[in-house]
Write an enzyme that holds these catalytic residues in place. Structure first.
Site, PDB file in Angstrom:
ATOM      1  N   CYS A  78      54.261  36.480 -82.487  1.00 50.26           N
ATOM      2  CA  CYS A  78      52.913  36.648 -83.304  1.00 50.26           C
ATOM      3  C   CYS A  78      53.262  37.683 -84.145  1.00 50.26           C
ATOM      4  CB  CYS A  78      52.167  36.991 -81.643  1.00 50.26           C
ATOM      5  SG  CYS A  78      50.347  37.006 -82.127  1.00 50.26           S
ATOM      6  N   HIS A 180      52.305  32.302 -79.061  1.00 49.22           N
ATOM      7  CA  HIS A 180      52.824  33.624 -77.851  1.00 49.22           C
ATOM      8  C   HIS A 180      53.343  32.403 -76.301  1.00 49.22           C
ATOM      9  CE1 HIS A 180      50.274  37.752 -78.214  1.00 49.22           C
ATOM     10  NE2 HIS A 180      49.674  36.632 -79.067  1.00 49.22           N
ATOM     11  N   GLU A 182      54.873  33.337 -74.005  1.00 49.78           N
ATOM     12  CA  GLU A 182      54.957  33.564 -72.763  1.00 49.78           C
ATOM     13  C   GLU A 182      53.678  33.288 -72.609  1.00 49.78           C
ATOM     14  OE1 GLU A 182      52.955  36.516 -74.789  1.00 49.78           O
ATOM     15  OE2 GLU A 182      54.434  35.480 -75.749  1.00 49.78           O
TER      16      GLU A 182
END
Length: 200
Positions: A78, A180, A182
């Protein structure tokens, strides 16, 4: 078990990155110590918020030169991707890490599109790379950002948000994900898994 070091410097989404890596079986070390960077097998630079604040934190902790000198796989996430470039227009402008040529700018898009770009967008892989092995055309990724990196030779994958968004970039041993991973379901997990498998 793969080992990965995640920078915890007060400007990152550290917990969610840590948990995603641990779900994949990685041994995760959180640190703000330059000495730990030198010993790391792989390094992740997360980031949320403003580029100037993030750079100030990295400077205060003595991490800038350690990151620039890191010779093994490095992944910016990011804001962390944006910090890999030369500079950002955010705020009054700030010099960043200078690891990938180019200048980060604010979105210049149709006013009907809200900024920040927040939500799911499809990925278009434009160059083969070990980080993107198994990522399928049209896979979804989760973005939250108001500034965009330049599209150029470093771009591995793109998204579309009223303009080209370089979604994954690489220069030598440094990779970046504007989204992102994750929080990006199957594609994000695969990218993190691929990063853990890169030779240290």
């Amino acid at each position: 078990m793969s080992s990965v070091t995640v920078l915890s410097y007060g400007a990152g989404n550290v917990a969610s990155v840590q948990f995603a890596l641990e779900r994949l079986g990685a041994s995760v070390r959180l640190t703000s110590d330059p000495a730990d960077i030198a010993d790391a097998e792989r390094l992740i630079l997360p980031g949320v918020g403003a580029a100037a604040y993030a750079m100030a934190r990295l400077e205060t902790l003595g991490l800038v030169e350690a990151i620039r000198a890191f010779p093994r796989p490095l992944l910016g996430v990011c804001l962390g991707q944006q910090l890999l470039f030369d500079a950002s227009d955010e705020g009054d402008g700030v010099e960043t890490l200078g690891l990938i040529p180019g200048h980060v700018t604010r979105f210049d898009i149709d006013p009907s599109l809200p900024v920040p770009h927040m939500g799911w967008s499809r990925l278009e892989v434009v160059r083969d790379d070990p980080l993107l092995e198994g990522v399928q055309p049209g896979d979804w990724a989760y973005f939250v950002h108001s500034f965009v990196c330049p599209d150029g030779p470093a771009t591995l994958a793109r998204a579309d948000y009223g303009t080209v968004v370089p979604a994954v970039v690489r220069n030598a041993n440094r990779w970046g994900c504007q989204f992102h991973p994750e929080r990006s379901a199957r594609a994000g997990a695969r990218i993190l898994q691929n990063f853990l498998g890169l030779p240290a």
